[in-house]
Structures are given as structure tokens and as C-alpha cells.
Design an enzyme around this catalytic site. Structure first.
Site, PDB file in Angstrom:
ATOM      1  N   GLY A   3      88.540 114.081 -76.672  1.00 60.52           N
ATOM      2  CA  GLY A   3      88.102 115.066 -77.584  1.00 60.52           C
ATOM      3  C   GLY A   3      86.670 116.127 -77.256  1.00 60.52           C
ATOM      4  N   LYS A   4      86.445 115.494 -76.174  1.00 57.81           N
ATOM      5  CA  LYS A   4      84.721 116.369 -75.905  1.00 57.81           C
ATOM      6  C   LYS A   4      85.034 117.615 -75.623  1.00 57.81           C
ATOM      7  CE  LYS A   4      84.270 113.505 -72.316  1.00 57.81           C
ATOM      8  NZ  LYS A   4      85.530 112.887 -72.362  1.00 57.81           N
ATOM      9  N   SER A  63      78.621  90.630 -66.987  1.00 54.10           N
ATOM     10  CA  SER A  63      79.245  90.316 -68.156  1.00 54.10           C
ATOM     11  C   SER A  63      80.286  89.222 -68.292  1.00 54.10           C
ATOM     12  CB  SER A  63      79.521  91.512 -68.908  1.00 54.10           C
ATOM     13  OG  SER A  63      80.716  92.290 -68.200  1.00 54.10           O
ATOM     14  N   LYS A  94      84.171  97.579 -75.277  1.00 55.11           N
ATOM     15  CA  LYS A  94      85.043  96.097 -75.035  1.00 55.11           C
ATOM     16  C   LYS A  94      85.645  95.650 -76.546  1.00 55.11           C
ATOM     17  CE  LYS A  94      81.728  94.743 -71.729  1.00 55.11           C
ATOM     18  NZ  LYS A  94      80.542  93.823 -71.016  1.00 55.11           N
TER      19      LYS A  94
END
Length: 812
Positions: free
Chosen positions: A391-392, A715, A758
Site C-alpha cells: 500500500g505504498k 543470519s 522474519k
């Protein structure tokens, strides 16, 4: 008979030789006309010009009949009779519409232009008088006699005096012209006979065609020279008066009066030459006056308008200058929308248009509040960063609604030319302003909400770096004097509400990122997607596919299955596409009349079992128990530009020499994390209950599925270590546990990025426990409360804690 004829010939020769001596002075004033027999020639009717003997002129031939007449004369290799029309408006002139005296002309050249128009170059031979007209083969012919003048030697005194006076008068007239034609001066100087000089001067004097025809019909040479001299004297007086006016007014007229005088004079000249540009220039002048430009811009516009007035209308440079002036007049230099900021109404608009996004809405409302309290302040540039479909772009439209402003969007994806931002210089053919100026012209106001979409997709090339060009645009301290290369004058952008969007923040250059305040938008949870589908997506797709809300019934179980098994993404684009597919299926059934029962329209009901027939097999299943059911597999969490994702890491061992094999299109950082995990395993093998000799004599293969997708980052260290421990101990990792974190050789778990994405990915995948570095616990503030309530978050200081949470003790 021969002897008798000979004396007669001698007698005629004697009479001919003696004739000039017997003529009186009165007879010398009458034209010496040699009457020949009548000839037949094709007629060319002309308008707006008169051809004189001895003169070479170009003639435009436009009417089909005239073209055929010229072609017939050329084919017959004969001169053509050029006669002036009495009525220039007649397209098909009759004999009564033509003067009886004209010029017999030789056609020197026949030219056909690329646009299809025809032109001829003719040389006048002599005057002719038409005795009768006749039609032949659809063309007008004339029976005529030549009116050739006989030159007298020596010339009569009066004719010689007029000849010399007319030469001197013509040279004096040429001296009064601003630019003296050298060819005409030479022609006058070298004129050999009074008749040729008179016809040449009559040709090039600016007279109406009827007056030139009158001179052509004056057969008496003395009278003709008198008429030409009289009209030439009148022209000299006009030129002398004009020059005298210019001299007398040069030092007294003020600038505005002088400009008006010269402009009116230029209009008259252009009108006479047929080069006037009509009311268009006046319209441009009025538009410049009403555009509200800055002083510098108006000065430049008026300078270009002055240049345009001096140019030929058909020149390419005139077209370029006219386009530039139209751009200058169309820009909203002083036109602005009046802000109508109501915070309560703005909050209602944001809630109507978007579900969730509480933090983003709060920051937008803060900006609106500051703008309301200080309209002249310089608000920061907001940059919305998040995966596709969250929704930008629609947020930018909602901001425009809240402020009562126009909304403009410039797509920057793939832009690699600096000129797309700053515009092209006008020296280039087809030059245009940049996207910023074009957007403002489209908006029609100088304070719209301007969205710069896909800032992370800009790329530099040999044509320049567009991201560097944006530095001035997005700096509130500099953009008040933004200078587009095409306009070449400053334009104030300080009132524009700039809004940027991007998917990946790291790909925005540092100096550009430093000029914006970043607002991150994460993906939606399952509950948020369901609510968005109920509020917006179903209604929008029903309308887009020609249905009414009463014609489609999409059940709740079907909608939940659609979210869980057919779309797994951070945004809602695929979800909307799937709903659109269901609506198209319903539209087809309605069009066939399948919704009619007993003459009454019934809604098309779509339930969960119907999804397979419409959309095919489910794309996403719960594969966690299957993928982690064997030792050597662990579930990790990864960040991607389109949101978070679940990553399975698989390990297996073979008898060998302790070598490590890595596959799955890995980056250098991830490879280093895998080597660190193997080293940590070897160092702590005894403490973990693993035979060190088994580790040394085994080759380990670590694979990251989805090998077509590049992977990198530190990560995955905790996940790789857990998979290796599971492999060598034979204990499977719990299927509902996912982990992320970087490891050190001392066994510490170090913080990583993308925690919110994440955790949301783990929640969407149905994972109940997430292991995170303890130093990342502060990042959970951005995670929705519903997710934090449903997912158990375990902080990790050391990898030993991860092993305690990851393994199923009951199967140890």
C-alpha cells in the site's frame, strides 16, 4: 517575269530605307508596332501578378487546368500567353474574366516540388493582344498578335531624357531601401533600352496587379515611362517619410513606445510579405503576462518571444521556441491548491483507505499537523520502504486527499539518464523538461503531493546518475531554486510535498537516503489480509468484473483457504489476483444465466471445495513436519526484498577427510557462516556427545534448497549449526521451531536485521517458536501484538540455548 519583279524589290528597299528620314517628330512619339499575322497559343491565366517583356519570373501553378496548359505548351515547344484575371477569386476563369493584353512568355523550367506543387520559370518575350479565344482539348487557346516595339536609332530626345532620368530615379529609390538588392541595381544600370528599363522597374515595384496591368496595356512608350516615373516618385516619398520618422523618433520614444511602433511596423511588413504569424504571438504575450512567472523567468520568456517574432513561421527553430514558450506559460508558477487539513477527517480517510499500518498512519498525521500549524515550514521528505503490495502508492493518494492537493506520480524504475530528472538542454532536437517539471505541469499546481516511485530502481550510466540529480530536488534547503536544463530558469519546488517509495532501503544511495525520513512498512499478517480482502479487495474486484455484491457470495472458509494455501506473500497483490479469478468465474456463470432459479437471480456461491476447480491445486501446503522429520534439517528465517521467508537448511555426511561442500547459490558471507558453524561443531564435539573422530573422518554437505535464488548474509549461522548438530547426533529439530542469528567462534549469538519481516514470515508459515538473538528483542516493538501473542519468542545469548529449544527431548 523575273526582270519585271526585280525593279519592284529595289523600289521597296528604297522606300524602307528612306522611311525613317521622312518621319516627323510627332510620329516618333507613337509606338512603332510591327503587325504580324495572328498566332494561336495556349493561355495561362494568372492572378496577383503581371508579367512584363524581358523579365524572368517564377510563377506558381496550382490549378489542374493551368498545369495541363503549361504541359501542353512545353509538349508543343511553343510560348504560352500569360493573361491576368480581372477577378482573382474565379477558379475557372472564362474569356470575359481575362484582360485582352498580356505577355507571350517562354517557359524556361517546369518544377514539381516534393509536396506535389508545381512552379514554372518564364521569360517574357513581348506584349500580345488577344483577338479571339477558343476551347481545344479542354484548354483555353487564344488567337493573338504580337505587339513588338521597334527601337528607333537614334532615340528621340524626349525618350532619351526620360530614360536617363528614370535610371537616376530608380537608383535613388534603391538607396532608400534598408537592404539594397545588388542584382536589381546591376540590372537597372545595364538596361539597354527605355522599354526594357521601364518594364523592369514596373515589375519590381510594390503595386496592385490592376495598376501593373494598366502599365502593361500602355503601348505608348513615353506615356508608359511617365506612369512608371510617377509611381516610383510616390514610392520614394513614402520611403523618405518613413526614414525621416525613424530619425525623428529614435531619440524621443520611450522603450515601450518604441517597441510598440516597431512591432506594428513589423506586423505591416509581415502582412505584406505573407509571413505574419497571426494572433498566435499576441496570445503567447498575454499568456506570459498572466502566468505569474518569477522576474527572471518572465524576462527569459519575453526575450524568446522577441526572437520568435523575427523568425519565419515555418522554420524549425521557430517551432522549438514556440514549444518552449508554451511550456513556460503552462507551468504553475503561482497557481497553488489551498490546503484544507483536518486531522480528524485525515485520520478517517487513512482508516478508510488502509487497514492496519498504525505506526505509518501516526507519522503521516504528525506531518500533517506540523504542516497545519506552520504552512510555510519545510517538512521532511518521507520515504515509504516495504515489500510490493503493502500500500505504498495508495498511501500517497490518501495523503493528497487529506491535504486537498493534486497527486502526481513519477515512476523511476529503470531510469538511468540524468536528463529524465533535470530535462534536456534545448540545443538537442526533441528536447523536453524532466519528469519533475512534467509532473508539475500535469498537476496544474505548484504544491501537489509528488510521489517518486521505486527510488531503489534508479541506475547510473554514461548518461549520468539520476539519483545525484535528485539530491537537489529532495533537499528542502535547495529545491526552492531548482533549475531544469530545458527551462534554464529557477523553479520553486519548496511547496511540493515529496514522497518516495522503495522496496529495498540499502539500494538507495547514501546521500539520497540521508535527505529522507524512512518509514518502513512490513508485510501483513493472515488476519490483516483477511480483513483487507473483506473491506477492499472483494468489493474492488466485484466492480471491476461487472458484478454486483448480490451476485457473488465468497464464504469465510474459502477466503481463509485462499490466504493460507494459494497466496503467501508480504503484500496483497496475489491475493487480489486470486479474488479476481474467482470473480471472473462468477461473471461467466452469471452471463450464462446459471444464477437464475425459478426466474429469480441467486448469488453465485464459492466455498472452500470450489477453489480447486477454479484456481487449481493449492500452491502452499504445511510442509514443515515433512521437511524437518529427519535429522540434519533445520528451519531458518530469511529477509528478502518482498518480505520475510522461511528457509530450510539441509546437511548430510559422507565418509571422507573432513571437507565441507556448500550448494544453493550462496554469497561469500553465508559461506563464511557455514565454515564458522563447522569449526564451532568440531571444537565442541565432545561436549555435545559427538565422537570427534567421526567429525574428522566425515565430509559434510550443507545444502540450501531453492538453488535458483541467490542467498547471502550471516543470519543463518545458528540454523546451520543446529542442522549440523542434528546430523551428527541423529536427533531431529522440532518442526515448529525457526531460528535466526549470527554466531561467533566463541558460541555467541550476534544480532541481525529484518527481525519484523522474519517473525511475520514465521507466523504466516505456522511456526510457534522463534529463536532470536537477545540483542534483537528491542526490534519486536514493530511486530504486531497479535503476532507476539501467538508466537513464542525465545532470546538467545549463546548457541547452547538454541540447541535446548530446537531438539525434541522425547526423541533424544
Amino acid at each position: 517575269m523575273a526582270s519585271k519583279a526585280q525593279p519592284r524589290r529595289r523600289s521597296r528597299r528604297k522606300q524602307s530605307a528612306a522611311a525613317p528620314r521622312r518621319r516627323s517628330a510627332a510620329a516618333a512619339k507613337r509606338p512603332k508596332l510591327a503587325r504580324a499575322k495572328l498566332e494561336r497559343h495556349v493561355v495561362l491565366a494568372v492572378r496577383g501578378m503581371a508579367l512584363f517583356p524581358g523579365v524572368v519570373l517564377p510563377v506558381g501553378v496550382g490549378r489542374p487546368r493551368s498545369v495541363r496548359s503549361v504541359q501542353a505548351a512545353i509538349a508543343a515547344q511553343q510560348p504560352i500567353a500569360v493573361l491576368l484575371q480581372k477577378n482573382p477569386e474565379a477558379d475557372e476563369p472564362k474569356p470575359a474574366d481575362l484582360y485582352s493584353i498580356g505577355t507571350l512568355a517562354e517557359i524556361l523550367r517546369f518544377i514539381t516540388a516534393p509536396d506535389g506543387s508545381h512552379h514554372i520559370i518564364v521569360h517574357g518575350e513581348c506584349r500580345v493582344r488577344v483577338h479571339a479565344f477558343e476551347e481545344r482539348d479542354g484548354l483555353l487557346h487564344a488567337r493573338l498578335e504580337r505587339l513588338e516595339e521597334e527601337e528607333l536609332e537614334p532615340r528621340p530626345t524626349e525618350i532619351e531624357a526620360r530614360f536617363l532620368a528614370l535610371k537616376q530615379q530608380a537608383r535613388a529609390a534603391l538607396e532608400l531601401l534598408p537592404q539594397k538588392p545588388d542584382d536589381l541595381e546591376n540590372g537597372i544600370q545595364n538596361a539597354s533600352s527605355p522599354s526594357a528599363l521601364t518594364d523592369m522597374i514596373a515589375t519590381f515595384m510594390d503595386l496592385p496587379p490592376a495598376e501593373k496591368q494598366d502599365i502593361l496595356e500602355t503601348l505608348d512608350l513615353g506615356k508608359r515611362m511617365h506612369k512608371v516615373a510617377t509611381k516610383l516618385q510616390h514610392l520614394m516619398e513614402v520611403l523618405a517619410i518613413s526614414r525621416d520618422i525613424q530619425k525623428r523618433t529614435k531619440g524621443t520614444l520611450e522603450k515601450a513606445q518604441r517597441d510598440y511602433f516597431l512591432r506594428e511596423q513589423l506586423k505591416t511588413i509581415q502582412k505584406e510579405l505573407g509571413e505574419g504569424q497571426g494572433p498566435e504571438l499576441e496570445g503567447l504575450r498575454d499568456r506570459i503576462a498572466k502566468a505569474g512567472m518569477s522576474a527572471e523567468a518572465e524576462k527569459e520568456a519575453r526575450k524568446e518571444l522577441t526572437r520568435l517574432e523575427r523568425m519565419n513561421e515555418g522554420s524549425s527553430e521557430a517551432s522549438m521556441v514556440r514549444t518552449y514558450l508554451e511550456w513556460m506559460c503552462d507551468l504553475p508558477w503561482s497557481r497553488a491548491s489551498e490546503d484544507s487539513i483536518d486531522l480528524a477527517a485525515s485520520e478517517r480517510i487513512l482508516d478508510e483507505d488502509h487497514f492496519g499500518l498504525a505506526k505509518v498512519k501516526r507519522r503521516i498525521l504528525e506531518s500533517l499537523a506540523v504542516r497545519k500549524l506552520k504552512p510555510s515550514g519545510k517538512s521532511p521528505i518521507l520515504c515509504l520502504v516495504g515489500p510490493p503490495g503493502v500500500g505504498k502508492t495508495s498511501l500517497g493518494q490518501s495523503i493528497a486527499r487529506c491535504m486537498g492537493r493534486k497527486f502526481v506520480r513519477a515512476a523511476l524504475g529503470g531510469v538511468h539518464d540524468e536528463a529524465e530528472i533535470r530535462g534536456h538542454r534545448r540545443t538537442y532536437v526533441g528536447a523536453l523538461p524532466g519528469n519533475i517539471v512534467q509532473g508539475l505541469r500535469k498537476a496544474g499546481t505548484n504544491n501537489p503531493v509528488f510521489m517518486l516511485d521505486e527510488l531503489d530502481k534508479l541506475s547510473a550510466s554514461f548518461q549520468g546518475d539520476p539519483s545525484s540529480a535528485l539530491l537537489e530536488v529532495l533537499d528542502p534547503e535547495q529545491n526552492s531554486t531548482f533549475r531544469d536544463n530545458y527551462l534554464a530558469v529557477p523553479f520553486d519546488l519548496s511547496r511540493v510535498f515529496f514522497l518516495g517509495t522503495a522496496n529495498v532501503l540499502d539500494q538507495i544511495p547514501g546521500p539520497l537516503r540521508d535527505r529522507m525520513e524512512v518509514i518502513e512498512l512490513s508485510g501483513y499478517t493472515e488476519e490483516e489480509k483477511l480483513e483487507i480482502a473483506r473491506r477492499y479487495l472483494i468489493r474492488r474486484q466485484v466492480d471491476a468484473n461487472g458484478l454486483t455484491p448480490e451476485q457473488l457470495e465468497l464464504t469465510e472458509p474459502a477466503l481463509v483457504a485462499l490466504v493460507r494455501h494459494y497466496t503467501k506473500e508480504a503484500g496483497c497483490r496475489n491475493l487480489e489476483r486470486s479474488i479476481g479469478a474467482l470473480c471472473r468465474h462468477a461473471a461467466m456463470r452469471v452471463a450464462k444465466g446459471e444464477n437464475m432459479r425459478d426466474g429469480t437471480a441467486q448469488p453465485i456461491r464459492i466455498d472452500e471445495p470450489d477453489l480447486h476447480a477454479i484456481l487449481g491445486a493449492a500452491r502452499f501446503d504445511d510442509e514443515l513436519p515433512f521437511r524437518t522429520s529427519t535429522p540434519g534439517v533445520a528451519t531458518g528465517l530469511a529477509w528478502t526484498p518482498v518480505g520475510g521467508d522461511v528457509l530450510f537448511i539441509e546437511a548430510t555426511r559422507m565418509t571422507g577427510k573432513g571437507e565441507l561442500l556448500l550448494t544453493g547459490q550462496l554469497g561469500d558471507v553465508m559461506k563464511e557462516s557455514a565454515r564458522a558453524a563447522v569449526s564451532l561443531l568440531r571444537a565442541n564435539a565432545t561436549d555435545l556427545g559427538i565422537d570427534p573422530e567421526l567429525v574428522r573422518s566425515s565430509d559434510v554437505h550443507v545444502h540450501f534448497p531453492a538453488g535458483a535464488i541467490p542467498k547471502d548474509g550471516p543470519s543463518a549461522g545458528v540454523t546451520i549449526y543446529s542442522a549440523l548438530v542434528s546430523l551428527f547426533t541423529g536427533r531431529p529439530v522440532k518442526h515448529d521451531v525457526a531460528m535466526t542469528g549470527e554466531i561467533s567462534l566463541r558460541g555467541l549469538v550476534l544480532p541481525v536485521g529484518g527481525i519484523k519481516e522474519k517473525v511475520l514470515a514465521a507466523y504466516r508459515a505456522g511456526i510457534h517458536t522463534v529463536l532470536l538473538p537477545a540483542r534483537n528483542m528491542k526490534d519486536l516493538e514493530d511486530v504486531p501484538q497479535k503476532v507476539r501473542d501467538d508466537v513464542r519468542i525465545v532470546p538467545l545469548e549463546r548457541v547452547d540455548q538454541a540447541l535446548g529449544e530446537a531438539f525434541d527431548v522425547s526423541r533424544a
